[in-house]
Structures are given as C-alpha cells and as structure tokens.
Design a protein around this motif. Sequence first.
Motif, PDB file in Angstrom:
ATOM      1  N   SER A  27     -10.213  -7.532  17.364  1.00 26.47           N
ATOM      2  CA  SER A  27     -10.014  -8.744  16.572  1.00 26.47           C
ATOM      3  C   SER A  27      -8.550  -9.144  16.612  1.00 26.47           C
ATOM      4  N   GLU A  28      -8.286 -10.427  16.391  1.00 27.06           N
ATOM      5  CA  GLU A  28      -6.908 -10.886  16.377  1.00 27.06           C
ATOM      6  C   GLU A  28      -6.175 -10.197  15.223  1.00 27.06           C
ATOM      7  N   GLY A  29      -4.958  -9.712  15.520  1.00 24.29           N
ATOM      8  CA  GLY A  29      -4.163  -9.057  14.492  1.00 24.29           C
ATOM      9  C   GLY A  29      -4.327  -7.554  14.422  1.00 24.29           C
ATOM     10  N   GLU A  30      -5.274  -7.026  15.169  1.00 21.44           N
ATOM     11  CA  GLU A  30      -5.461  -5.569  15.146  1.00 21.44           C
ATOM     12  C   GLU A  30      -4.369  -4.853  15.934  1.00 21.44           C
ATOM     13  N   PHE A  31      -4.092  -3.629  15.527  1.00 22.47           N
ATOM     14  CA  PHE A  31      -3.140  -2.768  16.224  1.00 22.47           C
ATOM     15  C   PHE A  31      -3.932  -1.615  16.816  1.00 22.47           C
ATOM     16  N   GLU A 201       2.431   9.084  15.749  1.00 22.10           N
ATOM     17  CA  GLU A 201       2.839   7.684  15.863  1.00 22.10           C
ATOM     18  C   GLU A 201       1.610   6.787  16.069  1.00 22.10           C
ATOM     19  N   ALA A 202       0.691   7.244  16.943  1.00 20.22           N
ATOM     20  CA  ALA A 202      -0.509   6.461  17.240  1.00 20.22           C
ATOM     21  C   ALA A 202      -1.317   6.212  15.965  1.00 20.22           C
ATOM     22  N   PHE A 203      -1.469   7.251  15.141  1.00 22.21           N
ATOM     23  CA  PHE A 203      -2.249   7.114  13.908  1.00 22.21           C
ATOM     24  C   PHE A 203      -1.480   6.380  12.823  1.00 22.21           C
ATOM     25  N   LYS A 204      -0.173   6.587  12.784  1.00 18.80           N
ATOM     26  CA  LYS A 204       0.643   5.937  11.757  1.00 18.80           C
ATOM     27  C   LYS A 204       0.635   4.416  11.927  1.00 18.80           C
ATOM     28  N   LEU A 205       0.811   3.957  13.174  1.00 17.55           N
ATOM     29  CA  LEU A 205       0.952   2.516  13.403  1.00 17.55           C
ATOM     30  C   LEU A 205      -0.380   1.824  13.668  1.00 17.55           C
ATOM     31  N   GLY A 206      -1.305   2.525  14.285  1.00 18.76           N
ATOM     32  CA  GLY A 206      -2.531   1.879  14.729  1.00 18.76           C
ATOM     33  C   GLY A 206      -3.551   1.663  13.620  1.00 18.76           C
ATOM     34  N   ASP A 207      -4.360   0.612  13.782  1.00 16.56           N
ATOM     35  CA  ASP A 207      -5.568   0.460  12.957  1.00 16.56           C
ATOM     36  C   ASP A 207      -6.691   1.269  13.587  1.00 16.56           C
ATOM     37  N   ARG A 208      -6.600   1.378  14.916  1.00 14.04           N
ATOM     38  CA  ARG A 208      -7.592   2.138  15.675  1.00 14.04           C
ATOM     39  C   ARG A 208      -6.843   2.982  16.682  1.00 14.04           C
ATOM     40  N   VAL A 209      -7.407   4.149  16.973  1.00 16.92           N
ATOM     41  CA  VAL A 209      -6.839   4.995  18.023  1.00 16.92           C
ATOM     42  C   VAL A 209      -7.935   5.238  19.058  1.00 16.92           C
ATOM     43  N   LEU A 210      -7.664   4.818  20.298  1.00 11.40           N
ATOM     44  CA  LEU A 210      -8.614   5.031  21.392  1.00 11.40           C
ATOM     45  C   LEU A 210      -8.139   6.187  22.250  1.00 11.40           C
ATOM     46  N   VAL A 211      -9.056   7.069  22.611  1.00  8.62           N
ATOM     47  CA  VAL A 211      -8.725   8.174  23.511  1.00  8.62           C
ATOM     48  C   VAL A 211      -9.331   7.875  24.876  1.00  8.62           C
ATOM     49  N   PHE A 212      -8.488   7.856  25.906  1.00  2.14           N
ATOM     50  CA  PHE A 212      -8.958   7.696  27.281  1.00  2.14           C
ATOM     51  C   PHE A 212      -9.105   9.071  27.914  1.00  2.14           C
ATOM     52  N   LEU A 224     -13.213  11.158  42.088  1.00  2.00           N
ATOM     53  CA  LEU A 224     -14.472  10.418  42.192  1.00  2.00           C
ATOM     54  C   LEU A 224     -14.730   9.531  40.979  1.00  2.00           C
ATOM     55  N   TYR A 225     -14.477  10.071  39.813  1.00  2.00           N
ATOM     56  CA  TYR A 225     -14.781   9.331  38.584  1.00  2.00           C
ATOM     57  C   TYR A 225     -13.509   8.888  37.867  1.00  2.00           C
ATOM     58  N   GLY A 226     -13.638   7.823  37.120  1.00  2.00           N
ATOM     59  CA  GLY A 226     -12.491   7.310  36.387  1.00  2.00           C
ATOM     60  C   GLY A 226     -12.550   7.685  34.917  1.00  2.00           C
ATOM     61  N   ALA A 227     -11.523   7.268  34.189  1.00  2.00           N
ATOM     62  CA  ALA A 227     -11.469   7.531  32.751  1.00  2.00           C
ATOM     63  C   ALA A 227     -12.068   6.362  31.983  1.00  2.00           C
ATOM     64  N   THR A 228     -12.531   6.662  30.794  1.00  2.00           N
ATOM     65  CA  THR A 228     -13.055   5.616  29.926  1.00  2.00           C
ATOM     66  C   THR A 228     -12.653   5.951  28.487  1.00  2.00           C
ATOM     67  N   ILE A 229     -13.090   5.130  27.537  1.00  2.00           N
ATOM     68  CA  ILE A 229     -12.780   5.434  26.138  1.00  2.00           C
ATOM     69  C   ILE A 229     -13.799   6.464  25.662  1.00  2.00           C
ATOM     70  N   THR A 230     -13.336   7.691  25.435  1.00  2.00           N
ATOM     71  CA  THR A 230     -14.262   8.761  25.060  1.00  2.00           C
ATOM     72  C   THR A 230     -14.348   8.945  23.546  1.00  2.00           C
ATOM     73  N   TYR A 231     -13.302   8.544  22.832  1.00  2.00           N
ATOM     74  CA  TYR A 231     -13.296   8.628  21.368  1.00  2.00           C
ATOM     75  C   TYR A 231     -12.624   7.394  20.818  1.00  2.00           C
ATOM     76  N   GLU A 232     -13.060   7.036  19.630  1.00  2.00           N
ATOM     77  CA  GLU A 232     -12.340   5.979  18.933  1.00  2.00           C
ATOM     78  C   GLU A 232     -12.257   6.374  17.467  1.00  2.00           C
ATOM     79  N   PHE A 233     -11.072   6.255  16.883  1.00  2.00           N
ATOM     80  CA  PHE A 233     -10.866   6.644  15.491  1.00  2.00           C
ATOM     81  C   PHE A 233     -10.392   5.461  14.672  1.00  2.00           C
ATOM     82  N   ASP A 234     -10.898   5.376  13.466  1.00  2.00           N
ATOM     83  CA  ASP A 234     -10.402   4.406  12.498  1.00  2.00           C
ATOM     84  C   ASP A 234      -9.142   5.000  11.890  1.00  2.00           C
ATOM     85  N   ALA A 235      -8.010   4.332  12.072  1.00  2.00           N
ATOM     86  CA  ALA A 235      -6.740   4.895  11.607  1.00  2.00           C
ATOM     87  C   ALA A 235      -6.116   4.029  10.526  1.00  2.00           C
TER      88      ALA A 235
END
Length: 267
Positions: A27-31, A201-212, A224-235
Amino acid sequence: MSFIQVRDVWQAYGGRSIIERVTLDVSEGEFVSIVGASGCGKSTFLRLLLADERPVRGTITVDGGDVAVEPGRERGVVFQRYSVFPHLTVRENIVAAEGFNTASGWLFGAAKRTSRERADAILARIGLNHVAEQYPASLSGGMQQRLAIGQALTAKPRVLLLDEPFGALDPGTRVQMHDFLTELRAETKMTVFMVSHDLEEAFKLGDRVLVFDKPRWDPQDPGLYGATITYEFDARDGGMPYQHILDRYPSLKPQAEPAPERLLEPA
Ligand SMILES: Nc1ncnc2c1ncn2[C@@H]1O[C@H](COP(=O)(O)OP(=O)(O)OP(=O)(O)O)[C@@H](O)[C@H]1O
Ligand SMILES: [Mg+2]
C-alpha cells in the motif's frame, strides 16, 4: 488495486535463476524491509522495482501503471556506496540530482536559480545548509549519507528504494539516520523499500519484514532455482521477537562468520 503490485516475477541472468515467483502487494506509505542471505537477489529485486531492468517473467505495476513507463522520476534510490559527486559542492550535488530529471540532463538560467533555491530548502531539511559550499570529502559519513538521501528525495519520489543505506555508519550515526528517516516518513506519504543486513533495523523501521530465500535447492545445480519471499512478518509494533529468524539465517546475525555457500537446509 494496491499501490505496488508484483505478480509472479522471475529474474534470471545467463540461464541462472535469481528470483522466482515473487508476488507482493504494497500500500502507499508502507515501509517494507527486505532481509536475506547475501547474493539471494535483494538488490536485483530493487532494480526491478526501479525498472532498471525487466523481469524475464511477471509484472510490476506502480499505481496501476507499468513500472517502466514512468522511469526514475517517481522513484528515488540510495545505495550503500552513496552516489554523491566528489567534485561538486553539497549544494551542487542536490542541483545536479534535479538536473538529471530534465530532458537534457542540465539546467540553465532561471531554471537553475529556482533549482538552487529548492536545493537550499532541501539542504535545510536534511540539516546540511551550513555546509552547502563544502565538498563531500569534508563531511562525516552520516552527513554524506544524508546528502545521498537528499539527492534521492530531490524529485519528491513516491517510492524510496534504500539498499543497505546505513551499513557503513557507526551505531550512533545510524540511530540519527533512523530518526531522520522516521521524521521524513511522518511528513510525506513515501513508500519505502529498505534492504538491510541488520534485523533489528529492519524490524524497527519497517511495517513489514520480508525474508528472501531459496525454498527449492538442487545440490547438483545450485543455480537452478531462484529466491522468493519465504517469510513475511508484521513489524508495525517495531520489535517482534526475531530470534527464530536468526536461528534459521545465521548470516543475519551481527558480526556473523563469513557466510557459507548454503545457509539454510530446505525445510
Ligand atoms: N547484472 C547481473 N548479471 C549477472 N549476474 C548478476 C547480475 N546482478 C546480480 N547478479 C547475480 O545475482 C545474484 C543476486 O545478486 P544481488 O546483488 O541481487 O544479491 P543481494 O541479495 O543483493 O546480495 P547482497 O546481500 O550481498 O547485497 C548474485 O549471484 C549475483 O552475482
Ligand atoms: Mg545487495
């Protein structure tokens, strides 16, 4: 429709998969903070958001439009190795950042004067007006980083992309930069993506933290395989416990040993 929509995005270089199946709504304004092992494609993902390169598959839209149709102007970017020009003064660095948004890349006459005034307003905002005539080499690391952020903000971007922006700073200056960024966010509706190797820092500043990370792994063919978003946290509460991420991703630990080739066994 969400402000930023990423749909099934894949990226590969020379037949090597880097990113796969990335789908995300912001969403607009998200960190949004992005963490993950070195080399897993975080900077690549930012370059895709910047429309610096095109994905081999999938789509990215910003405000309903193709990300590549509106290049640069709506997006500011700050890399860890900041992009300030050593041969330009602090003020000239801001004016230059604005010049790059014109068709010819340079500003003349009256346009240059108003640009200077705008530059001074930005310098006041980032607390560098007293060093406007100085050259970057005479500034501290934190001041140079603020100048780099000032450059990125010159075009009033709707989306700010930060790639390990505070990695080179000492802890005290880092906290100052966090406060500065938090203030800027309170004043604008900027949407921010920040890649960081610092979970706190990621949790302090972010609204969400994505793990690649790579959910699929072929020991015979690691590329062979690439990375993707494996976890997402509400921060949004600023400080959820993240010990279990540290347990899974030793490379994110402060002062970790040099990362081994493979950090995570498949779940
Ligand atoms: N233009 C390119 N051409 C070929 N390979 C590339 C290119 N850009 C990145 N890569 C490769 O893609 C992989 C992901 O790189 P990327 O820089 O996105 O990782 P990262 O997650 O940002 O890593 P770090 O945390 O170390 O900054 C790496 O293996 C890198 O060597
Ligand atoms: Mg990177």
